[in-house]
Write a protein that holds these residues in place. Sequence first.
Motif, PDB file in Angstrom:
ATOM      1  N   ASP A 118       0.842  -1.195   0.000  1.00 41.71           N
ATOM      2  CA  ASP A 118       0.000   0.000   0.000  1.00 41.71           C
ATOM      3  C   ASP A 118       0.879   1.248   0.000  1.00 41.71           C
ATOM      4  O   ASP A 118       2.108   1.158   0.101  1.00 41.71           O
ATOM      5  CB  ASP A 118      -0.969   0.004   1.194  1.00 41.71           C
ATOM      6  CG  ASP A 118      -0.270  -0.061   2.548  1.00 41.71           C
ATOM      7  OD1 ASP A 118       0.888   0.406   2.674  1.00 41.71           O
ATOM      8  OD2 ASP A 118      -0.885  -0.564   3.499  1.00 41.71           O
ATOM      9  N   ALA A 119       0.255   2.403  -0.118  1.00 47.37           N
ATOM     10  CA  ALA A 119       0.990   3.670  -0.215  1.00 47.37           C
ATOM     11  C   ALA A 119       1.772   3.976   1.054  1.00 47.37           C
ATOM     12  O   ALA A 119       2.881   4.518   0.999  1.00 47.37           O
ATOM     13  CB  ALA A 119       0.022   4.813  -0.528  1.00 47.37           C
ATOM     14  N   GLU A 120       1.222   3.627   2.205  1.00 46.26           N
ATOM     15  CA  GLU A 120       1.909   3.891   3.468  1.00 46.26           C
ATOM     16  C   GLU A 120       3.228   3.125   3.538  1.00 46.26           C
ATOM     17  O   GLU A 120       4.266   3.677   3.901  1.00 46.26           O
ATOM     18  CB  GLU A 120       1.004   3.510   4.639  1.00 46.26           C
ATOM     19  CG  GLU A 120       1.651   3.741   5.993  1.00 46.26           C
ATOM     20  CD  GLU A 120       0.786   3.269   7.148  1.00 46.26           C
ATOM     21  OE1 GLU A 120       1.238   3.412   8.292  1.00 46.26           O
ATOM     22  OE2 GLU A 120      -0.331   2.753   6.926  1.00 46.26           O
ATOM     23  N   MET A 121       3.186   1.841   3.158  1.00 42.81           N
ATOM     24  CA  MET A 121       4.414   1.041   3.183  1.00 42.81           C
ATOM     25  C   MET A 121       5.388   1.516   2.123  1.00 42.81           C
ATOM     26  O   MET A 121       6.593   1.555   2.353  1.00 42.81           O
ATOM     27  CB  MET A 121       4.090  -0.443   3.010  1.00 42.81           C
ATOM     28  CG  MET A 121       5.314  -1.321   3.191  1.00 42.81           C
ATOM     29  SD  MET A 121       6.162  -1.040   4.763  1.00 42.81           S
ATOM     30  CE  MET A 121       5.894  -2.578   5.558  1.00 42.81           C
ATOM     31  N   ARG A 122       4.922   1.899   0.954  1.00 45.62           N
ATOM     32  CA  ARG A 122       5.792   2.440  -0.095  1.00 45.62           C
ATOM     33  C   ARG A 122       6.508   3.678   0.409  1.00 45.62           C
ATOM     34  O   ARG A 122       7.711   3.843   0.187  1.00 45.62           O
ATOM     35  CB  ARG A 122       4.947   2.770  -1.342  1.00 45.62           C
ATOM     36  CG  ARG A 122       5.736   3.420  -2.480  1.00 45.62           C
ATOM     37  CD  ARG A 122       6.542   2.388  -3.266  1.00 45.62           C
ATOM     38  NE  ARG A 122       7.943   2.430  -2.869  1.00 45.62           N
ATOM     39  CZ  ARG A 122       8.828   1.458  -3.048  1.00 45.62           C
ATOM     40  NH1 ARG A 122       8.495   0.341  -3.615  1.00 45.62           N
ATOM     41  NH2 ARG A 122      10.077   1.574  -2.656  1.00 45.62           N
TER      42      ARG A 122
END
Length: 173
Positions: A41-45
């Motif tokens: 997801d964007a948070e992990m990216r």
Amino acid sequence: MHPAVTLVLGGAASGKSDFAESLAVHSGKARVYLATAQAYDAEMRHKIDRHIARRGAGWTTVEAPLDLAPALQGLTGQQVCLLDCATMWLSNQMMAETDIGTAQAGFLSALDACQAQVIVVTNEVGQGVVPDNALARQFREAQGRLNIALATLADRVVQVTAGLPLALKGKLQ
């Protein structure tokens, strides 16, 4: 005999990755970053991108979310490897529904045979409340067993809390 294995453990956002990176940089050896995180997801990216930016140049990155053995076997004594992190690797194993015992045995065997100096980052997850669901309790127990096995194998174990390292086994430097 393999070169030193250092285990760096601590809670989330404790400064353990910063400390581990500084150990690798000060080793004077060619640096390899063994990445276990996957950007679902964007948070992990964003978190992965922050880690990459903080490390800067001078690192060779090897993506190994599940199978660490080939990456560890390919390292030489002229390298230092930062494996960040064993907790994410374990999470990946559980999500893939692999046999944790077999995967852990393979990881530990490859780590013990590795020719490079290896710094392993892991989370201490057993100091909080008892999780409210079976999967989270299973993960906490598996992480505890993995950390015990890694600490047994390691020549040096460092706990990082609030950015402050404390040697639990061996010396800080």
